[in-house]
Scaffold this active site. Structure first.
Site, PDB file in Angstrom:
ATOM      1  N   LYS A  42       0.793  -1.242   0.000  1.00 21.15           N
ATOM      2  CA  LYS A  42       0.000   0.000   0.000  1.00 21.15           C
ATOM      3  C   LYS A  42       0.821   1.286   0.000  1.00 21.15           C
ATOM      4  CE  LYS A  42      -3.397  -1.108  -0.598  1.00 21.15           C
ATOM      5  NZ  LYS A  42      -3.768  -1.915  -1.821  1.00 21.15           N
ATOM      6  N   HIS A  98       6.701  -7.328  -2.308  1.00 22.41           N
ATOM      7  CA  HIS A  98       6.560  -6.630  -1.025  1.00 22.41           C
ATOM      8  C   HIS A  98       7.572  -7.191  -0.013  1.00 22.41           C
ATOM      9  CE1 HIS A  98       3.055  -4.510  -2.285  1.00 22.41           C
ATOM     10  NE2 HIS A  98       2.199  -5.505  -2.175  1.00 22.41           N
ATOM     11  N   SER A 105      -4.377   2.895   4.593  1.00 24.27           N
ATOM     12  CA  SER A 105      -4.582   2.270   3.288  1.00 24.27           C
ATOM     13  C   SER A 105      -4.607   0.746   3.428  1.00 24.27           C
ATOM     14  CB  SER A 105      -3.467   2.713   2.339  1.00 24.27           C
ATOM     15  OG  SER A 105      -3.670   2.176   1.060  1.00 24.27           O
TER      16      SER A 105
END
Ligand code: PPS
Length: 312
Positions: A64, A125, A155
């Protein structure tokens, strides 16, 4: 499992055809101390042994932090500003997600990468320590994008509401605590941003900030062009800027994740392209939550020269 013989274009159809119950809120399982969704942990061996190609470009973020935005900008740059070419496939096909693994027959990120022509834009990620070593052995370039911890938390909370493959976020209050402790998929924001910050001088890594992208997108587009060794005219920069604005991406089915079925991403609960702002955390944090957050933040970031802006 044998590698499914798929073309990237077929991905969405396979995902749509899987029986009910294939996707659910997967529990987290630790991999080298980092909590990852169970199918990712199960497929970890292949991730660790992944063979990078020298011209692979790694786009790394904590979830995010502006991944999709950066992927879109980079795909535009790599296509010389021909935005029509970026509409050839959805983000997750154009720029596959390295570690993503789902139950069969859904192809994993690596399955898609193996049938993706070079130069590949690889999303991850993973904290720096978990990135497959071949990226550094092959001297690949990497772009890391970081976002201030509070907006990142908000988020991620909404994403965990709408992403039905990640653990239930619980209430916002519960979530803030979990997030601070790193009890969320991909672990701690602190570990992720600090690990990559430390690594940035050891390899060709461009460390960027979501807040800078918001403040002056064209400046950041030019920065990315320079890092990628691409010279494009100001007209093209302007075109990329317009194509990658929040509103344009929100309306672009190839950039807004609307092609992913609602049993995985349920946009009716919260759209993937939600607000795209700096400072939305102020609409969510209570005074008490903010104090608790700041205390832990100061403790974890003490001594680091990595600085964030929570408003611009
Ligand atoms: S993911 O799931 O980790 O890949 O998500 P990621 O793409 O990293 O982050 C999603 C957030 O980025 C916002 N976003 C943008 N903001 C501004 N401009 C553009 N063009 C843009 N594209 C995506 C998106 O809205 C999510 O942030 P929030 O705050 O939830 O709106």
């Amino acid at each position: 499992m044998d590698k499914p013989n798929i073309r990237p274009e077929e991905y969405s159809n396979i995902v749509k055809s899987v029986p009910d119950g294939t996707f659910y809120r997967f529990p987290l399982q630790f991999v080298h101390g980092v909590p990852l969704m169970q199918p990712i942990a199960n497929g970890w061996d292949k991730v660790e042994k992944f063979h990078a190609r020298p011209d692979d470009l790694l786009i790394a973020t904590y979830p995010k932090a502006g991944t999709t935005w950066t992927q879109e900008i980079i795909d535009c740059i790599m296509n010389g500003g021909d935005v029509e070419k970026t509409k050839r496939a959805p983000t997750h096909v154009r720029s596959p997600f390295l570690e993503l693994c789902s139950p069969p027959p859904v192809p994993s990120g690596i399955d898609i990468l193996e049938v993706t022509p070079s130069p590949r834009l690889v999303k991850t990620h993973l904290p720096y320590e978990l990135v497959p070593k071949s990226f550094w052995e092959q001297k690949c370039k990497a772009i890391y994008v970081a976002r201030n911890a509070k907006d990142n938390a908000v988020s991620y909370y909404y994403f965990d509401v709408m992403n039905k493959t990640q653990p239930e976020p619980g209430t916002w209050n519960e979530y803030v605590e979990k997030y601070l402790k790193g009890n969320v998929a991909w672990g701690s924001w602190f570990d992720n941003v600090l690990g990559w910050w430390k690594a940035k001088d050891q390899h060709e890594i461009l460390y960027m900030f979501y807040e800078d992208l918001k403040e002056n997108p064209k400046r950041e587009i030019r920065k990315l062009m320079k890092f990628l060794g691409k010279e494009l005219s100001e007209d093209v920069v302007e075109r990329i800027y317009r194509h990658t604005s929040f509103q344009t991406m929100k309306e672009n089915p190839m950039a807004n994740y609307s092609s992913v079925p609602s049993n995985i991403l349920d946009h009716s609960l919260s759209p993937f392209m939600r607000k795209g702002e700096v400072g939305d955390w102020m609409n969510h944090f209570t005074v008490a939550q903010n104090e608790m957050f700041d205390e832990e933040y100061n403790r974890r970031m003490e001594g680091s020269d990595l600085k964030f802006r929570s408003s611009i």
